[in-house]
Design a protein around this motif. Sequence first.
Motif, PDB file in Angstrom:
ATOM      1  N   ARG A  99       0.826  -1.150  -0.070  1.00 63.83           N
ATOM      2  CA  ARG A  99       0.174   0.041   0.175  1.00 63.83           C
ATOM      3  C   ARG A  99       0.878   1.361  -0.098  1.00 63.83           C
ATOM      4  N   PRO A 100       0.767   1.994  -1.289  1.00 62.31           N
ATOM      5  CA  PRO A 100       1.713   3.308  -1.291  1.00 62.31           C
ATOM      6  C   PRO A 100       0.724   4.310  -0.787  1.00 62.31           C
ATOM      7  N   ALA A 101       1.264   5.570  -0.296  1.00 58.45           N
ATOM      8  CA  ALA A 101       0.451   6.798  -0.130  1.00 58.45           C
ATOM      9  C   ALA A 101       1.086   7.992  -0.285  1.00 58.45           C
ATOM     10  N   TYR A 102       0.397   9.076  -0.887  1.00 60.36           N
ATOM     11  CA  TYR A 102       0.806  10.392  -1.193  1.00 60.36           C
ATOM     12  C   TYR A 102       0.223  11.486  -0.643  1.00 60.36           C
ATOM     13  N   THR A 103       1.029  12.329  -0.292  1.00 60.00           N
ATOM     14  CA  THR A 103       0.528  13.829   0.397  1.00 60.00           C
ATOM     15  C   THR A 103       1.086  14.799  -0.361  1.00 60.00           C
ATOM     16  N   GLY A 104       0.475  15.907  -0.541  1.00 66.33           N
ATOM     17  CA  GLY A 104       1.083  17.131  -1.034  1.00 66.33           C
ATOM     18  C   GLY A 104       1.440  18.319  -0.336  1.00 66.33           C
ATOM     19  N   CYS A 105       1.711  17.848   0.949  1.00 64.78           N
ATOM     20  CA  CYS A 105       2.259  18.939   1.928  1.00 64.78           C
ATOM     21  C   CYS A 105       2.500  18.170   3.153  1.00 64.78           C
ATOM     22  N   PRO A 106       3.315  18.731   4.100  1.00 63.57           N
ATOM     23  CA  PRO A 106       3.835  17.952   5.214  1.00 63.57           C
ATOM     24  C   PRO A 106       2.685  17.956   6.310  1.00 63.57           C
ATOM     25  N   ILE A 107       1.541  18.488   5.998  1.00 60.54           N
ATOM     26  CA  ILE A 107       0.429  18.057   7.111  1.00 60.54           C
ATOM     27  C   ILE A 107       0.059  16.471   6.974  1.00 60.54           C
ATOM     28  N   GLY A 108       0.258  15.752   5.682  1.00 56.21           N
ATOM     29  CA  GLY A 108       0.217  14.316   5.483  1.00 56.21           C
ATOM     30  C   GLY A 108      -1.258  13.791   5.731  1.00 56.21           C
ATOM     31  N   CYS A 109      -2.088  14.448   5.018  1.00 58.49           N
ATOM     32  CA  CYS A 109      -3.586  13.989   5.311  1.00 58.49           C
ATOM     33  C   CYS A 109      -3.828  12.624   4.389  1.00 58.49           C
ATOM     34  N   GLY A 110      -2.630  12.356   3.449  1.00 56.68           N
ATOM     35  CA  GLY A 110      -2.839  11.071   2.749  1.00 56.68           C
ATOM     36  C   GLY A 110      -2.314   9.939   3.591  1.00 56.68           C
ATOM     37  N   GLU A 111      -1.939  10.326   4.809  1.00 57.59           N
ATOM     38  CA  GLU A 111      -1.256   9.091   5.710  1.00 57.59           C
ATOM     39  C   GLU A 111      -0.030   8.673   5.101  1.00 57.59           C
ATOM     40  N   PRO A 112       1.022   9.159   4.906  1.00 60.89           N
ATOM     41  CA  PRO A 112       2.104   8.551   4.091  1.00 60.89           C
ATOM     42  C   PRO A 112       2.853   7.708   5.114  1.00 60.89           C
ATOM     43  N   LEU A 113       2.893   8.220   6.400  1.00 65.77           N
ATOM     44  CA  LEU A 113       3.898   7.506   7.240  1.00 65.77           C
ATOM     45  C   LEU A 113       3.353   6.395   8.218  1.00 65.77           C
ATOM     46  N   ILE A 114       2.085   5.959   7.770  1.00 69.74           N
ATOM     47  CA  ILE A 114       1.523   4.650   8.463  1.00 69.74           C
ATOM     48  C   ILE A 114       1.162   3.681   7.108  1.00 69.74           C
ATOM     49  N   ASN A 115       1.888   3.713   6.005  1.00 72.97           N
ATOM     50  CA  ASN A 115       1.729   2.995   4.904  1.00 72.97           C
ATOM     51  C   ASN A 115       3.014   2.380   4.563  1.00 72.97           C
ATOM     52  N   ASP A 116       3.003   1.348   3.473  1.00 70.11           N
ATOM     53  CA  ASP A 116       4.340   0.713   3.330  1.00 70.11           C
ATOM     54  C   ASP A 116       5.176   1.630   2.387  1.00 70.11           C
ATOM     55  N   ILE A 117       4.722   2.389   1.624  1.00 75.65           N
ATOM     56  CA  ILE A 117       5.512   3.296   1.018  1.00 75.65           C
ATOM     57  C   ILE A 117       4.906   4.719   1.033  1.00 75.65           C
ATOM     58  N   GLY A 118       5.526   5.784   1.596  1.00 74.04           N
ATOM     59  CA  GLY A 118       4.687   7.034   1.657  1.00 74.04           C
ATOM     60  C   GLY A 118       5.684   8.197   1.196  1.00 74.04           C
ATOM     61  N   VAL A 119       5.197   9.048   0.349  1.00 76.45           N
ATOM     62  CA  VAL A 119       5.712  10.131  -0.368  1.00 76.45           C
ATOM     63  C   VAL A 119       5.048  11.483   0.103  1.00 76.45           C
ATOM     64  N   ILE A 120       5.950  12.617   0.561  1.00 72.15           N
ATOM     65  CA  ILE A 120       5.322  13.739   1.186  1.00 72.15           C
ATOM     66  C   ILE A 120       6.047  14.842   0.060  1.00 72.15           C
ATOM     67  N   LYS A 121       5.375  15.666  -0.548  1.00 68.35           N
ATOM     68  CA  LYS A 121       5.759  16.605  -1.108  1.00 68.35           C
ATOM     69  C   LYS A 121       6.251  17.848  -0.053  1.00 68.35           C
ATOM     70  N   ASP A 122       7.321  18.468  -0.246  1.00 68.22           N
ATOM     71  CA  ASP A 122       7.729  19.485   0.555  1.00 68.22           C
ATOM     72  C   ASP A 122       8.363  20.457  -0.095  1.00 68.22           C
ATOM     73  N   LYS A 123       7.386  21.845  -0.509  1.00 72.52           N
ATOM     74  CA  LYS A 123       7.554  22.798  -1.478  1.00 72.52           C
ATOM     75  C   LYS A 123       7.926  22.287  -2.746  1.00 72.52           C
ATOM     76  N   ASP A 124       9.186  22.280  -3.356  1.00 68.70           N
ATOM     77  CA  ASP A 124       9.443  21.854  -4.497  1.00 68.70           C
ATOM     78  C   ASP A 124       9.899  20.282  -4.801  1.00 68.70           C
ATOM     79  N   THR A 125      10.148  19.771  -3.705  1.00 66.51           N
ATOM     80  CA  THR A 125      10.918  18.431  -3.485  1.00 66.51           C
ATOM     81  C   THR A 125      10.175  17.498  -2.895  1.00 66.51           C
ATOM     82  N   TYR A 126      10.564  16.182  -2.691  1.00 65.29           N
ATOM     83  CA  TYR A 126       9.815  15.144  -2.212  1.00 65.29           C
ATOM     84  C   TYR A 126      10.457  14.324  -1.354  1.00 65.29           C
TER      85      TYR A 126
END
Length: 210
Positions: free
Chosen positions: A115-142
């Motif tokens: 289960r991968p997850a993605y969120t477009g900002c550090p707030i993390g509504c997509g729950e990337p830190l409690i999934n198998d693979i998580g991606v967080i966009k922080d400004k212009d990088t990931y």
Amino acid sequence: MKKTNKYIQLAVNGGIGFGAKLTPKQLMTLGEYLDGDTEIELTTLQQLIVQIPKEELEEAKRKFDEVGLHYYKVGKFVKNLRTCNFCKGEEEEGMPVAKELNKRIAGQEVPFTLRPAYTGCPIGCGEPLINDIGVIKDKDTYELYIGGISKGREAQPAKLVKANLDPGELYLLVDQILEIYRENGKKREKFYRFVDRFGFQNMKEELKIV
């Protein structure tokens, strides 16, 4: 609907975006393949699990394509990205990158459902830190994280693999991580258990990350 003894399960959603949304036309198309008393499973991954008669599968896929429904294999595969339920805008939140990442990895075969997850900002509504693979966009990088699990006695946050990634670096690292899992994971070994057994530092060494 034609009667059949063989059904194929598909995980269906409206595509990668912010929130789980379906249009009336998409719902009507799904309804063509459902009996009146059919139950549809809604998963935590923003998917509907539907059973399609085997002989109608290709026709169903064609109709789903026509109305913009996305469909994925059910079983030991990489699931579609879980994303945020709201945002400030597609470009600002990096949704094109999320869509491309999903296109590249969803449906890949792995030792156990991933289960991968993605969120477009550090707030993390997509729950990337409690999934198998998580991606967080922080400004212009990931930032890329692995090994999170949300429930049970083994619950743990994902660990940061690398920050300040551009999209190309992100895609390459995720591809490499999945390949390491395929080559070294045991049958039906959950990804977070694989990371613990293989060793997070060993993973980073394999990925040539200092």
